[in-house]
Write an enzyme that holds these catalytic residues in place. Structure first.
Site, short mmCIF file in Angstrom:
data_model
loop_
_atom_site.label_atom_id
_atom_site.label_comp_id
_atom_site.label_asym_id
_atom_site.label_seq_id
_atom_site.Cartn_x
_atom_site.Cartn_y
_atom_site.Cartn_z
N CYS A 361 0.84 -1.20 0.00
CA CYS A 361 0.00 0.00 0.00
C CYS A 361 0.87 1.24 0.00
O CYS A 361 0.92 2.01 0.97
CB CYS A 361 -0.94 -0.02 1.20
SG CYS A 361 -2.25 -1.23 1.02
N TYR A 390 21.38 -7.41 -2.34
CA TYR A 390 20.61 -6.38 -1.65
C TYR A 390 19.11 -6.48 -1.92
O TYR A 390 18.40 -5.48 -1.87
CB TYR A 390 21.15 -4.98 -2.01
CG TYR A 390 22.61 -4.84 -1.69
CD1 TYR A 390 23.05 -4.75 -0.38
CD2 TYR A 390 23.57 -4.87 -2.69
CE1 TYR A 390 24.39 -4.68 -0.07
CE2 TYR A 390 24.92 -4.79 -2.41
CZ TYR A 390 25.32 -4.69 -1.09
OH TYR A 390 26.67 -4.62 -0.80
#
Length: 444
Positions: A361, A390
């Site tokens: 969201c 990463y």
């Protein structure tokens, strides 16, 4: 999407990695799924080691585990003869639990806690990379209390700025890391360390940044470090036995990225160290480097399942997948860019341009903008390449989304190396205080 390592399109028109059909991997392990090409990881390790052999230098190639740290990855690094760079107690614990030899572990970080220092000293790690005066005095005090002497490198900021994103450029003067040569801090810390009873000064460390595509920065750093080493010798009579020039070697994420072969970086570093130290009549030191991204970055692929599709005529077509910034925060953090394909329809030509949205969201949860693809459908399998560095290591539980599983693939075999998180994993550390517990209602 650029195919590399063992990746290929198989006879069924699907992406295959390490001899494993990605559609079968998704069906077996679920999505999102991190898939690592083990053969490519090992090849990258060997490229660095082989490049140093015959250079005339003693060396250590230390895998920077912050890029991707799991017990299985630590085992591969050990088997390939690499040392290991850790920056936290969690990474150190992972390495030790995997059976990695502690004498080949280097402990980095700009704010090591007393507990981390004690853990590292008790494990008898190979060396600390000291980052500030506070740490120097703390390490010395803890080592002294245990009656031991620890080996140390001292991180310098050589005043060399790499041409990379400002958040991953670390060699410039204005940095949270290390001792500045120009303002005298570097000389002051070596002078103080030389007088401490529980510190053995091995040498210095320099790291100029990440995702670097040229060698000039490393040449400049070697010059600065050699000049500093000569100044220390002349002033204090102390000769460094180790020079660590860090890592930061770039990889190809998208067309236009032009990384150099491992051997090119290594030759530039060894040639520069030899030239700069020889002209100062300085004994040639050991050279240590710390590749991370360049070992695992292009070996990783993330598989997603396509879900909802939103077409805004004349504006954009959003294609949402079942992951996003929780498993790959790099686009949101660094504006990182990636290539991708529909792994289950790999032979089909692109027919439109879409944008890949994550499920969080957040409006900023976008994985790839403007990606050419065959017209996608719900249920398609999207493969995003070069997600080995990463991504897993920076994954989060934002929106309480479970972190994905990790598999290593090689010679047609897929091995689970990290389990997919369960709902219990996500909420398992939560504690409800007694005052918030539901009270039983007793009826008369």
């Amino acid at each position: 999407m650029y195919l590399h390592g063992t990746s290929r399109i198989n006879e069924f028109g699907r992406l295959e990695i390490g001899g494993c059909d990605t559609l079968a991997l998704a069906e077996r392990f679920g999505t999102p799924l991190y898939v690592y090409d083990e053969e490519l990881i090992r090849r990258r390790c060997r490229e660095y080691v082989d490049a140093f052999r015959g250079s005339g230098f003693e060396f250590q190639v230390a895998y920077a585990s912050k890029a991707f740290c799991t017990m299985a990855m630590c085992r591969i690094a050990d088997e390939e003869g690499l040392s290991l760079d850790v920056v936290s107690d969690g990474e150190l614990y992972t390495a030790l639990r995997a059976g990695f030899p502690p004498e080949r572990i280097h402990f980095h970080g700009n704010n090591k806690t007393p507990e981390e220092i004690e853990m590292a000293i008790d494990a008898k790690i190979g060396c600390f990379v000291i980052d500030n005066f506070t740490e120097l005095r703390l390490v010395n005090a803890i080592a002294e209390s245990r009656g031991v002497k620890v080996k140390a490198l001292f991180r310098l900021t050589p005043g060399v700025s790499a041409h990379t994103h400002e958040y991953i450029s670390t060699g410039q003067t204005d940095s949270k890391f290390g001792f500045d040569i120009g303002n005298g801090a570097a000389m002051a810390v070596i002078e103080e360390a030389a007088g401490l009873s529980s510190i053995e000064v091995l040498g210095v460390h320099s790291h100029i940044g990440s995702q670097i595509f040229e060698v000039e920065g490393f040449r400049l750093a070697a010059d600065k470090v050699a000049s500093f080493a000569a100044d220390v010798r002349d002033r204090l009579g102390l000769v460094f036995s180790v020079i660590n020039l860090g890592g930061g070697f770039g990889i190809r994420y998208v067309e236009g990225d032009k990384p150099l072969p491992a051997g090119t970086y290594v030759r530039a570093i060894t040639d520069a160290v030899r030239e700069q130290f020889t002209k100062r009549s300085y004994p040639l030191p050991q050279i240590w480097i710390e590749p991370g991204r360049s070992i695992v970055g292009d070996a990783g692929t993330t598989l997603y399942t396509v879900g909802s599709i939103k077409d805004i005529p004349g504006v954009r077509k959003y294609v949402s997948v079942d992951g996003g910034m929780t498993d790959n925060p790099r686009p949101a953090l660094y504006d990182a860019v990636y290539e991708a394909m529909l792994a289950n329809r790999a032979n089909e030509e692109a027919s439109e341009v879409v944008s890949i949205a994550g499920k969080c969201c957040e409006s900023g949860d976008m994985l790839i903008w403007d990606l050419p693809l065959p017209s996608p459908n719900a249920g398609d399998l999207l493969a995003v390449s070069c997600t080995g560095a990463y991504n897993y290591s920076m994954a989060s539980n934002y929106n309480r989304i479970r972190r994905p599983a990790v598999v290593f693939v090689r010679d047609g075999q897929a091995d689970l190396v990290v389990k997919r998180e369960t709902y219990e994993d996500v909420a398992g550390n939560d504690v409800i205080p007694e005052r918030l517990r539901k009270k039983e209602v007793h009826q008369a």
